[in-house]
Design an enzyme around this catalytic site. Structure first.
Site, PDB file in Angstrom:
ATOM      1  CE1 TYR A 177      -0.284   5.759 -51.109  1.00 18.61           C
ATOM      2  CE2 TYR A 177      -1.469   7.390 -52.415  1.00 18.61           C
ATOM      3  CZ  TYR A 177      -1.152   6.839 -51.188  1.00 18.61           C
ATOM      4  OH  TYR A 177      -1.705   7.360 -50.047  1.00 18.61           O
ATOM      5  CE  LYS A 194      -3.274   3.764 -48.647  1.00 24.12           C
ATOM      6  NZ  LYS A 194      -2.893   3.553 -47.223  1.00 24.12           N
TER       7      LYS A 194
END
Length: 251
Positions: A149, A153
């Site tokens: 994640y 990002k």
């Protein structure tokens, strides 16, 4: 406000109606991109499509909006160590990385090769998904990030900074910590779905989780969702008055 179905992982945000696209590009003055998959161990290909290249698709769409004042992108402050209020340059790796540079194009080729091999092996869907999830964690760790994640990002931020090469779009990047239930609005404790640390909070609230193994000296950095929304609005109001096109980063 008119809701329109779309997909940030697609060109033109998944909108196929050309007349609608032209209308949107002629009327939109602010864009807020908070689309993401927040699963820490998401499939590598899915996380790259949404978290890494979704922002680039939003940026390309924003460049077509003639009245646009700014683009706000919600990123994350979730990673190891202190994250400074500075842009993440293209190809950056962080402390502990086994590589000196992040080659995004190379990572996409790696994903495609892995998927081809899995298809050739005729694995079932569960094994296919599990393998690509493991690959995401492996590549994140290889470049210094703790999970898929925060890693993807960060790549999304790299794409925004690098491909806004003419600096004609005023971009705000907001990096909240782990977002959880609300403090006040629409009411205390409201949340939509069970994501990230909610998987711990919800069973604890239901008295189904009696113990959590952790370091009692570690600070848990969590922020209520409504405070994040307030921060977004405040950042937009402040930066909209600034005529120069720049990259602003807020934590």
């Amino acid at each position: 406000m008119i809701p329109i179905s779309g997909d940030v992982s697609d060109v033109n945000l998944g909108i196929t109606d050309k007349e609608l696209i032209n209308e949107m590009c002629g009327e939109i003055d602010f864009i807020i991109n908070s689309a993401a998959t927040t699963r820490f161990d998401e499939r590598y290909d899915v996380a790259m499509d949404i978290n890494a290249f979704g922002p680039l698709n939003v940026l390309n769409f924003a460049k077509r909006c003639s009245k646009l004042k700014l683009l706000l992108h919600v990123s994350t402050g979730t990673r190891l160590g202190v994250l400074e209020e500075a842009a993440i340059e293209m190809g950056t790796t962080i402390e502990g990385a086994k590589a000196s540079c992040l080659d995004i194009e190379g990572e996409m080729k790696l994903i495609e090769e892995a998927k081809k091999q899995l298809h050739a092996q005729n694995v079932n869907q569960n094994e296919f998904t599990s393998t690509l999830r493991d690959l995401g964690i492996q590549r994140a760790n290889f470049h210094g990030w703790p999970d898929t994640y925060s890693y993807t990002k960060a790549i999304g931020e790299m794409n925004l900074g690098y491909f806004n090469n003419s600096k004609n779009i005023h971009i705000i990047i907001l990096r909240p910590s782990i977002i959880s239930s609300t403090h006040k609005d629409p009411f205390p404790g409201w949340m939509e779905g069970v994501k990230t640390l909610d998987a711990i909070f919800v069973p604890y609230a239901k008295r189904k989780l009696n113990i959590v193994l952790c370091d009692p000296n570690v600070i848990l950095d969590v922020i209520p969702g409504d405070m994040v929304v307030n921060s977004m609005l405040a950042a937009m109001a402040a930066d909209a008055q600034n005529e120069c096109n720049k990259l602003s980063i807020y934590h």
